[in-house]
Design a protein around this motif. Sequence first.
Motif, PDB file in Angstrom:
ATOM      1  N   HIS A 123       0.815  -1.216   0.000  1.00 27.13           N
ATOM      2  CA  HIS A 123       0.000   0.000   0.000  1.00 27.13           C
ATOM      3  C   HIS A 123       0.850   1.268   0.000  1.00 27.13           C
ATOM      4  O   HIS A 123       0.306   2.382  -0.057  1.00 27.13           O
ATOM      5  N   GLY A 124       2.178   1.099   0.091  1.00 21.22           N
ATOM      6  CA  GLY A 124       3.061   2.255   0.066  1.00 21.22           C
ATOM      7  C   GLY A 124       2.922   3.135   1.284  1.00 21.22           C
ATOM      8  O   GLY A 124       2.984   4.366   1.180  1.00 21.22           O
ATOM      9  N   ILE A 125       2.735   2.511   2.464  1.00 22.03           N
ATOM     10  CA  ILE A 125       2.571   3.281   3.699  1.00 22.03           C
ATOM     11  C   ILE A 125       3.515   2.723   4.767  1.00 22.03           C
ATOM     12  O   ILE A 125       4.141   1.675   4.576  1.00 22.03           O
ATOM     13  N   ALA A 126       3.596   3.397   5.901  1.00 20.77           N
ATOM     14  CA  ALA A 126       4.406   2.916   7.008  1.00 20.77           C
ATOM     15  C   ALA A 126       3.684   1.768   7.714  1.00 20.77           C
ATOM     16  O   ALA A 126       2.451   1.703   7.724  1.00 20.77           O
ATOM     17  N   VAL A 127       4.456   0.875   8.336  1.00 22.04           N
ATOM     18  CA  VAL A 127       3.869  -0.277   9.019  1.00 22.04           C
ATOM     19  C   VAL A 127       2.876   0.170  10.091  1.00 22.04           C
ATOM     20  O   VAL A 127       1.810  -0.429  10.262  1.00 22.04           O
ATOM     21  N   GLU A 128       3.226   1.245  10.816  1.00 16.29           N
ATOM     22  CA  GLU A 128       2.341   1.698  11.901  1.00 16.29           C
ATOM     23  C   GLU A 128       1.015   2.258  11.387  1.00 16.29           C
ATOM     24  O   GLU A 128       0.072   2.442  12.164  1.00 16.29           O
ATOM     25  N   ASP A 129       0.933   2.525  10.074  1.00 13.48           N
ATOM     26  CA  ASP A 129      -0.312   3.040   9.493  1.00 13.48           C
ATOM     27  C   ASP A 129      -1.187   1.933   8.908  1.00 13.48           C
ATOM     28  O   ASP A 129      -2.286   2.203   8.425  1.00 13.48           O
ATOM     29  N   VAL A 130      -0.697   0.696   8.929  1.00 11.84           N
ATOM     30  CA  VAL A 130      -1.462  -0.420   8.374  1.00 11.84           C
ATOM     31  C   VAL A 130      -2.633  -0.746   9.288  1.00 11.84           C
ATOM     32  O   VAL A 130      -2.488  -0.836  10.506  1.00 11.84           O
ATOM     33  N   HIS A 131      -3.800  -0.920   8.690  1.00 14.28           N
ATOM     34  CA  HIS A 131      -4.962  -1.406   9.420  1.00 14.28           C
ATOM     35  C   HIS A 131      -5.399  -2.712   8.769  1.00 14.28           C
ATOM     36  O   HIS A 131      -5.779  -2.746   7.605  1.00 14.28           O
ATOM     37  N   PHE A 132      -5.302  -3.787   9.552  1.00 11.10           N
ATOM     38  CA  PHE A 132      -5.665  -5.095   9.038  1.00 11.10           C
ATOM     39  C   PHE A 132      -7.182  -5.204   8.890  1.00 11.10           C
ATOM     40  O   PHE A 132      -7.928  -4.727   9.733  1.00 11.10           O
ATOM     41  N   HIS A 133      -7.598  -5.873   7.829  1.00  6.69           N
ATOM     42  CA  HIS A 133      -9.024  -6.124   7.620  1.00  6.69           C
ATOM     43  C   HIS A 133      -9.325  -7.550   8.075  1.00  6.69           C
ATOM     44  O   HIS A 133      -9.554  -7.797   9.253  1.00  6.69           O
ATOM     45  N   GLU A 134      -9.316  -8.504   7.153  1.00  5.03           N
ATOM     46  CA  GLU A 134      -9.576  -9.893   7.533  1.00  5.03           C
ATOM     47  C   GLU A 134      -8.568 -10.378   8.577  1.00  5.03           C
ATOM     48  O   GLU A 134      -8.910 -11.105   9.516  1.00  5.03           O
ATOM     49  N   VAL A 135      -7.313  -9.970   8.427  1.00  8.68           N
ATOM     50  CA  VAL A 135      -6.252 -10.430   9.324  1.00  8.68           C
ATOM     51  C   VAL A 135      -6.397  -9.862  10.733  1.00  8.68           C
ATOM     52  O   VAL A 135      -5.891 -10.426  11.695  1.00  8.68           O
ATOM     53  N   GLY A 136      -7.126  -8.751  10.875  1.00  7.13           N
ATOM     54  CA  GLY A 136      -7.313  -8.157  12.192  1.00  7.13           C
ATOM     55  C   GLY A 136      -8.552  -8.641  12.902  1.00  7.13           C
ATOM     56  O   GLY A 136      -8.825  -8.209  14.030  1.00  7.13           O
ATOM     57  N   ALA A 137      -9.302  -9.552  12.280  1.00 10.89           N
ATOM     58  CA  ALA A 137     -10.534 -10.055  12.884  1.00 10.89           C
ATOM     59  C   ALA A 137     -10.223 -11.027  14.021  1.00 10.89           C
ATOM     60  O   ALA A 137      -9.144 -11.623  14.085  1.00 10.89           O
ATOM     61  N   ASP A 138     -11.200 -11.182  14.910  1.00 10.17           N
ATOM     62  CA  ASP A 138     -11.009 -12.025  16.084  1.00 10.17           C
ATOM     63  C   ASP A 138     -10.572 -13.441  15.724  1.00 10.17           C
ATOM     64  O   ASP A 138      -9.657 -13.992  16.348  1.00 10.17           O
ATOM     65  N   ASP A 139     -11.233 -14.059  14.748  1.00 11.09           N
ATOM     66  CA  ASP A 139     -10.927 -15.456  14.445  1.00 11.09           C
ATOM     67  C   ASP A 139      -9.508 -15.624  13.912  1.00 11.09           C
ATOM     68  O   ASP A 139      -8.844 -16.627  14.189  1.00 11.09           O
ATOM     69  N   THR A 140      -9.011 -14.642  13.171  1.00  6.20           N
ATOM     70  CA  THR A 140      -7.651 -14.742  12.649  1.00  6.20           C
ATOM     71  C   THR A 140      -6.624 -14.610  13.767  1.00  6.20           C
ATOM     72  O   THR A 140      -5.619 -15.328  13.792  1.00  6.20           O
ATOM     73  N   ILE A 141      -6.858 -13.697  14.691  1.00  6.85           N
ATOM     74  CA  ILE A 141      -5.954 -13.549  15.833  1.00  6.85           C
ATOM     75  C   ILE A 141      -5.900 -14.849  16.628  1.00  6.85           C
ATOM     76  O   ILE A 141      -4.827 -15.322  17.030  1.00  6.85           O
ATOM     77  N   VAL A 142      -7.058 -15.456  16.841  1.00 10.55           N
ATOM     78  CA  VAL A 142      -7.124 -16.728  17.572  1.00 10.55           C
ATOM     79  C   VAL A 142      -6.361 -17.821  16.816  1.00 10.55           C
ATOM     80  O   VAL A 142      -5.618 -18.608  17.413  1.00 10.55           O
ATOM     81  N   ASP A 143      -6.550 -17.900  15.500  1.00 11.86           N
ATOM     82  CA  ASP A 143      -5.845 -18.910  14.703  1.00 11.86           C
ATOM     83  C   ASP A 143      -4.331 -18.792  14.870  1.00 11.86           C
ATOM     84  O   ASP A 143      -3.626 -19.791  15.048  1.00 11.86           O
ATOM     85  N   VAL A 144      -3.822 -17.567  14.789  1.00 15.00           N
ATOM     86  CA  VAL A 144      -2.374 -17.353  14.896  1.00 15.00           C
ATOM     87  C   VAL A 144      -1.874 -17.748  16.280  1.00 15.00           C
ATOM     88  O   VAL A 144      -0.858 -18.450  16.422  1.00 15.00           O
ATOM     89  N   VAL A 145      -2.568 -17.308  17.333  1.00 16.90           N
ATOM     90  CA  VAL A 145      -2.147 -17.625  18.698  1.00 16.90           C
ATOM     91  C   VAL A 145      -2.179 -19.135  18.926  1.00 16.90           C
ATOM     92  O   VAL A 145      -1.231 -19.720  19.484  1.00 16.90           O
ATOM     93  N   ALA A 146      -3.251 -19.797  18.502  1.00 14.63           N
ATOM     94  CA  ALA A 146      -3.375 -21.238  18.708  1.00 14.63           C
ATOM     95  C   ALA A 146      -2.329 -22.004  17.897  1.00 14.63           C
ATOM     96  O   ALA A 146      -1.775 -23.003  18.374  1.00 14.63           O
ATOM     97  N   ALA A 147      -2.037 -21.537  16.691  1.00 13.72           N
ATOM     98  CA  ALA A 147      -1.030 -22.212  15.861  1.00 13.72           C
ATOM     99  C   ALA A 147       0.356 -22.088  16.479  1.00 13.72           C
ATOM    100  O   ALA A 147       1.114 -23.070  16.552  1.00 13.72           O
TER     101      ALA A 147
END
Length: 207
Positions: A123-147
Amino acid sequence: MAWPPAKSKPRSTMRIALFEAWSGVAGDMWVGALLDAGVPLAPLADAVRSLGLPGVAVRAERVLRGGLAGTRFCVQVAEPAERGHRGLAEILALLRGAELPEPVRADCAAVFTALGTVEAEMHGIAVEDVHFHEVGADDTIVDVVAACLGTHLLGVAKVCARGIELGSGTVRTAHGLLPVPAPATAALLRGVPVRAGGLPGERTTPT
């Protein structure tokens, strides 16, 4: 020759996980494979509760896919609309407040930092300006933590993969219709052996 002969030193062993992702891979598929390999569900559920995500719980069920039995990892979200659009800093704060072994917390942070880095590049932006869409959803966070936690509990020191199936066609995202593999997936798989076009749809997700 000296007698008695000197005892040979025990060989150090390292547990390696090999992913044969011939039909692709996503977070819940990774966790399901870990459960089948012997990881108990209870510590994963405890870790998920410690994230403090309202109305979120996990369960596992036995399923048949292509005539083969396996375990499906399910994330249940009480609220119909999951919260997305989290920034990297907010997700890292969730991880800091969770009850996780430090190596697991570091692995989870590395996953989301890698995701944030490729999103920022695209997106040509700084990392701190990124807003996750699907990746920021509750189920995705849970998947990453559990994995990450499940891999740790299994004692895996190294993960290898070969021939990851990407799929074909297009996938609909918050940014519109994108080709398969999605740009973030393609970026994260640099240097990893993959195969494409064998199966329709998105078969491997960024997480």
